[in-house]
Motif scaffolding. Structure first.
Motif, PDB file in Angstrom:
ATOM      1  N   VAL A 183      68.103  72.257  95.578  1.00  0.00           N
ATOM      2  CA  VAL A 183      69.277  71.527  95.091  1.00  0.00           C
ATOM      3  C   VAL A 183      69.568  70.312  95.963  1.00  0.00           C
ATOM      4  N   TYR A 184      69.428  70.467  97.270  1.00  0.00           N
ATOM      5  CA  TYR A 184      69.696  69.354  98.192  1.00  0.00           C
ATOM      6  C   TYR A 184      68.838  68.139  97.846  1.00  0.00           C
ATOM      7  N   PHE A 185      67.531  68.341  97.728  1.00  0.00           N
ATOM      8  CA  PHE A 185      66.652  67.223  97.387  1.00  0.00           C
ATOM      9  C   PHE A 185      66.822  66.816  95.922  1.00  0.00           C
ATOM     10  N   GLY A 186      67.156  67.786  95.064  1.00  0.00           N
ATOM     11  CA  GLY A 186      67.389  67.479  93.656  1.00  0.00           C
ATOM     12  C   GLY A 186      68.561  66.548  93.455  1.00  0.00           C
ATOM     13  N   VAL A 187      69.619  66.736  94.232  1.00  0.00           N
ATOM     14  CA  VAL A 187      70.777  65.835  94.169  1.00  0.00           C
ATOM     15  C   VAL A 187      70.337  64.407  94.459  1.00  0.00           C
ATOM     16  N   HIS A 188      69.486  64.252  95.453  1.00  0.00           N
ATOM     17  CA  HIS A 188      69.035  62.914  95.842  1.00  0.00           C
ATOM     18  C   HIS A 188      68.245  62.225  94.737  1.00  0.00           C
ATOM     19  N   ILE A 189      67.251  62.918  94.176  1.00  0.00           N
ATOM     20  CA  ILE A 189      66.422  62.214  93.192  1.00  0.00           C
ATOM     21  C   ILE A 189      67.122  62.100  91.835  1.00  0.00           C
ATOM     22  N   ALA A 190      68.240  62.826  91.671  1.00  0.00           N
ATOM     23  CA  ALA A 190      69.074  62.609  90.481  1.00  0.00           C
ATOM     24  C   ALA A 190      69.963  61.390  90.668  1.00  0.00           C
ATOM     25  N   GLY A 191      69.932  60.823  91.884  1.00  0.00           N
ATOM     26  CA  GLY A 191      70.739  59.638  92.183  1.00  0.00           C
ATOM     27  C   GLY A 191      72.058  59.952  92.853  1.00  0.00           C
ATOM     28  N   GLY A 192      72.325  61.240  93.098  1.00  0.00           N
ATOM     29  CA  GLY A 192      73.611  61.640  93.658  1.00  0.00           C
ATOM     30  C   GLY A 192      73.649  61.626  95.175  1.00  0.00           C
ATOM     31  N   ILE A 193      74.806  61.981  95.696  1.00  0.00           N
ATOM     32  CA  ILE A 193      75.047  62.047  97.135  1.00  0.00           C
ATOM     33  C   ILE A 193      75.385  63.491  97.491  1.00  0.00           C
ATOM     34  N   ALA A 194      74.608  64.080  98.399  1.00  0.00           N
ATOM     35  CA  ALA A 194      74.841  65.461  98.816  1.00  0.00           C
ATOM     36  C   ALA A 194      75.943  65.514  99.870  1.00  0.00           C
ATOM     37  N   VAL A 195      76.847  66.495  99.710  1.00  0.00           N
ATOM     38  CA  VAL A 195      77.916  66.715 100.690  1.00  0.00           C
ATOM     39  C   VAL A 195      77.800  68.162 101.184  1.00  0.00           C
ATOM     40  N   PRO A 196      76.910  68.419 102.171  1.00  0.00           N
ATOM     41  CA  PRO A 196      76.733  69.790 102.655  1.00  0.00           C
ATOM     42  C   PRO A 196      77.920  70.211 103.527  1.00  0.00           C
ATOM     43  N   ILE A 197      78.476  71.393 103.246  1.00  0.00           N
ATOM     44  CA  ILE A 197      79.566  71.912 104.073  1.00  0.00           C
ATOM     45  C   ILE A 197      79.299  73.375 104.406  1.00  0.00           C
ATOM     46  N   ASP A 198      79.941  73.842 105.445  1.00  0.00           N
ATOM     47  CA  ASP A 198      79.771  75.216 105.919  1.00  0.00           C
ATOM     48  C   ASP A 198      80.323  76.199 104.886  1.00  0.00           C
ATOM     49  N   PRO A 199      79.586  77.273 104.562  1.00  0.00           N
ATOM     50  CA  PRO A 199      80.099  78.282 103.634  1.00  0.00           C
ATOM     51  C   PRO A 199      81.403  78.919 104.104  1.00  0.00           C
ATOM     52  N   ASP A 200      81.669  78.856 105.420  1.00  0.00           N
ATOM     53  CA  ASP A 200      82.901  79.432 105.970  1.00  0.00           C
ATOM     54  C   ASP A 200      84.017  78.404 106.135  1.00  0.00           C
ATOM     55  N   THR A 201      83.873  77.254 105.500  1.00  0.00           N
ATOM     56  CA  THR A 201      84.913  76.229 105.542  1.00  0.00           C
ATOM     57  C   THR A 201      86.235  76.799 105.026  1.00  0.00           C
ATOM     58  N   HIS A 202      87.327  76.581 105.782  1.00  0.00           N
ATOM     59  CA  HIS A 202      88.627  77.106 105.339  1.00  0.00           C
ATOM     60  C   HIS A 202      89.205  76.216 104.240  1.00  0.00           C
ATOM     61  N   LEU A 203      90.215  76.723 103.549  1.00  0.00           N
ATOM     62  CA  LEU A 203      90.727  76.076 102.349  1.00  0.00           C
ATOM     63  C   LEU A 203      91.255  74.668 102.610  1.00  0.00           C
ATOM     64  N   ALA A 204      92.027  74.486 103.695  1.00  0.00           N
ATOM     65  CA  ALA A 204      92.619  73.174 103.964  1.00  0.00           C
ATOM     66  C   ALA A 204      91.537  72.119 104.183  1.00  0.00           C
ATOM     67  N   ARG A 205      90.495  72.464 104.909  1.00  0.00           N
ATOM     68  CA  ARG A 205      89.399  71.516 105.155  1.00  0.00           C
ATOM     69  C   ARG A 205      88.640  71.235 103.851  1.00  0.00           C
ATOM     70  N   PHE A 206      88.399  72.290 103.068  1.00  0.00           N
ATOM     71  CA  PHE A 206      87.710  72.098 101.796  1.00  0.00           C
ATOM     72  C   PHE A 206      88.497  71.155 100.881  1.00  0.00           C
ATOM     73  N   GLU A 207      89.804  71.355 100.812  1.00  0.00           N
ATOM     74  CA  GLU A 207      90.627  70.506  99.950  1.00  0.00           C
ATOM     75  C   GLU A 207      90.598  69.059 100.419  1.00  0.00           C
ATOM     76  N   PHE A 208      90.569  68.864 101.737  1.00  0.00           N
ATOM     77  CA  PHE A 208      90.469  67.497 102.273  1.00  0.00           C
ATOM     78  C   PHE A 208      89.165  66.851 101.813  1.00  0.00           C
TER      79      PHE A 208
END
Length: 484
Positions: free
Chosen positions: A70-95
């Motif tokens: 998916v990471y490389f697929g996002v790129h060749i689809a023309g998109g921008i990948a935004v990888p985040i930690d699976p344990d990201t808390h809600l406030a940070r995710f919303e930001f």
């Protein structure tokens, strides 16, 4: 001419289609199969999720093999990948969500309680047509939100040129080749782990996807079964491996070609121990940041008499030290570490170019780290500039005081900050926060141990015992949090 990482993957799929690119458990994926999965995943992103040029896609960056598709697929689809930690808390995710306005969120975010689209539903192996988007090297590939030592999220924009240039100079220093088999146990939500994926695959090597160092027995089992030649780790991972396996890693001394270490401080004693256990292994430690990945390197065996340095500038990277007015300092004088190279980030997400340009001196990116450099180009870190302690006009590096504190029996770890001088004489004085392993250790014992090793103005005026030192997920001390 520089090619994007994706162009390099496509080339490997043509030149060595049957070479194994990925191993995960019982699954083996060749380069031809990898490119096919990336290709059809990009098609799925375009047709089902309407991902178009420059659209953002948040990825809960887990250690599953589908993440890579998916990471490389996002790129060749023309998109921008935004990888985040699976344990990201809600406030940070919303930001991050509000900042990037993503087309979709893929993967499960445990702490935030967000169930995105499962990776398995996106990483398809079948398709018919695909609107291939030509990648411009200067297009944004990733947005990496860094916590940093202040805790404020900042979206670092990395172009395809940045990612490719970084992989090139990292591989050049470490010596990665198509013959390498690397075990990946680092979190891929951070620059280090994600960078190892790009480095190994751009070199045409084989990546064994483990996920984490949590199961040390499995770590060594995979090392043996796949004849692993290298891996990356942070110092905390080494402490974990050592705790649960002792010196067992020495059994792989003739198998391991390289280890890459980074992201936080490692005591000299631990470097020496690794050199003893792995005498034939290239032990590389990097210095860098998300904005300028692995800008400097040192190798333990080559620098056995100089283990306190973070090394010299990486291949194709230029490093200089500047004063607060933007002038280069003389050799041996303290200054801000500033970096120049094609790997330096292209900007900050949602910040004007004018603001980003303020982070440069004469074309060099300002890291915010204070250091000295010797005549051979070796860099010696002092501290983050914002964390330097000003005692009556004399600068005190918290790292220097912490090194001595941590050598005292009974102190597990420490962190130092500057506080207003209670006497109102010196501006600031040093305050030490310590985690004790010996409850009988007194303040007087600590001061007595420090006095022969530090000048008077560097001695802590206050000592506070705490249960743990605040750190980023990469293990970097967050000293500024101790001021709140």
């Amino acid at each position: 001419m520089m090619d994007s990482i994706e162009e390099q993957l496509a080339a490997h799929a043509l030149s060595k289609p049957d070479k194994v690119a990925l191993i995960c458990g019982e699954v083996e994926v060749t380069y031809a199969q990898l490119w096919s999965r990336v290709f059809f995943t990009a098609q799925e992103l375009q047709t089902k999720y309407n991902v178009c040029k420059n659209d953002r896609v948040i990825l809960s960056a887990s250690g599953c093999i589908e993440f890579i598709y998916v990471y490389f697929g996002v790129h060749i689809a023309g998109g921008i990948a935004v990888p985040i930690d699976p344990d990201t808390h809600l406030a940070r995710f919303e930001f991050i969500r509000q900042s990037t306005n993503p087309k979709c969120v893929i993967g499960l975010l445990h702490k935030a309680g967000v169930e995105g689209v499962p990776f398995e539903d996106v990483a398809t192996s079948e398709g018919t047509s695909f609107d291939y988007v030509d990648l411009d090297l200067d297009d944004i590939a990733d947005i990496m939100f860094t916590t940093g030592t202040t805790g404020d999220p900042k979206g670092v924009t990395l172009s395809h040129r940045n990612l490719s240039a970084a992989a090139k100079h990292i591989n050049a220093f470490i010596g990665n080749t198509a013959d390498d088999v690397e075990l990946l146990a680092l979190p891929v939500s951070h620059s280090f782990g994600l960078g190892r994926i790009r480095c190994v695959l751009s070199a045409g090597g084989t990546l064994v996807v483990l996920g984490s160092f949590a199961n040390v027995k499995k770590f060594f089992k995979e090392m043996k079964e796949h004849n692993v030649t290298g891996f990356g780790m942070v110092p905390a991972s080494w402490a974990f491996i050592k705790k649960f396996s002792g010196k067992y890693i020495a059994k792989f001394a003739n198998q391991l070609k390289y280890v890459e270490i980074g992201s936080s401080f490692m005591p000299v004693e631990e470097k020496q121990l690794l050199m003893e256990l792995l005498p034939n292994t290239r032990l590389n430690m990097h210095y860098g940041l998300t904005e300028a990945s692995r800008s400097a390197f040192m190798e333990f065996h080559a620098e056995k008499d100089n283990l306190t340095t973070v090394g010299k500038a990486s291949p194709n990277v230029d490093i200089a030290l500047f004063d607060a007015e933007g002038k280069k300092v003389a050799l041996g004088e303290e200054g801000e570490v500033c970096v120049k190279g094609a790997h330096v980030c292209s900007g900050y997400w949602n910040e004007p170019v004018e603001r980003f340009q303020k982070d440069f001196f004469d074309g060099y990116f300002r890291t915010g780290d204070c250091a000295t450099m010797d005549e051979k180009g070796y860099i010696y870190l002092k501290s983050r500039i914002k964390e330097m302690i000003n005692v009556g006009g004399k600068k005190v590096s918290p790292m220097e005081v912490e090194d001595v504190l941590n050598s005292i029996p009974g102190i597990a770890e420490s962190a130092c900050i500057g506080i207003p001088d209670p006497a109102g004489m010196m501006g600031e004085v040093v305050k030490a926060f310590i985690v004790c392993s010996d409850e009988n250790l007194t303040d007087k014992d600590i001061t007595t141990a420090l006095s022969p090793k530090l000048e008077v103005y560097k001695l802590p005026v206050q000592i506070e015992r705490i249960e743990s030192i605040p750190k980023t997920s990469n293990g970097k001390i967050q000293r500024l949090k101790l001021k709140t």
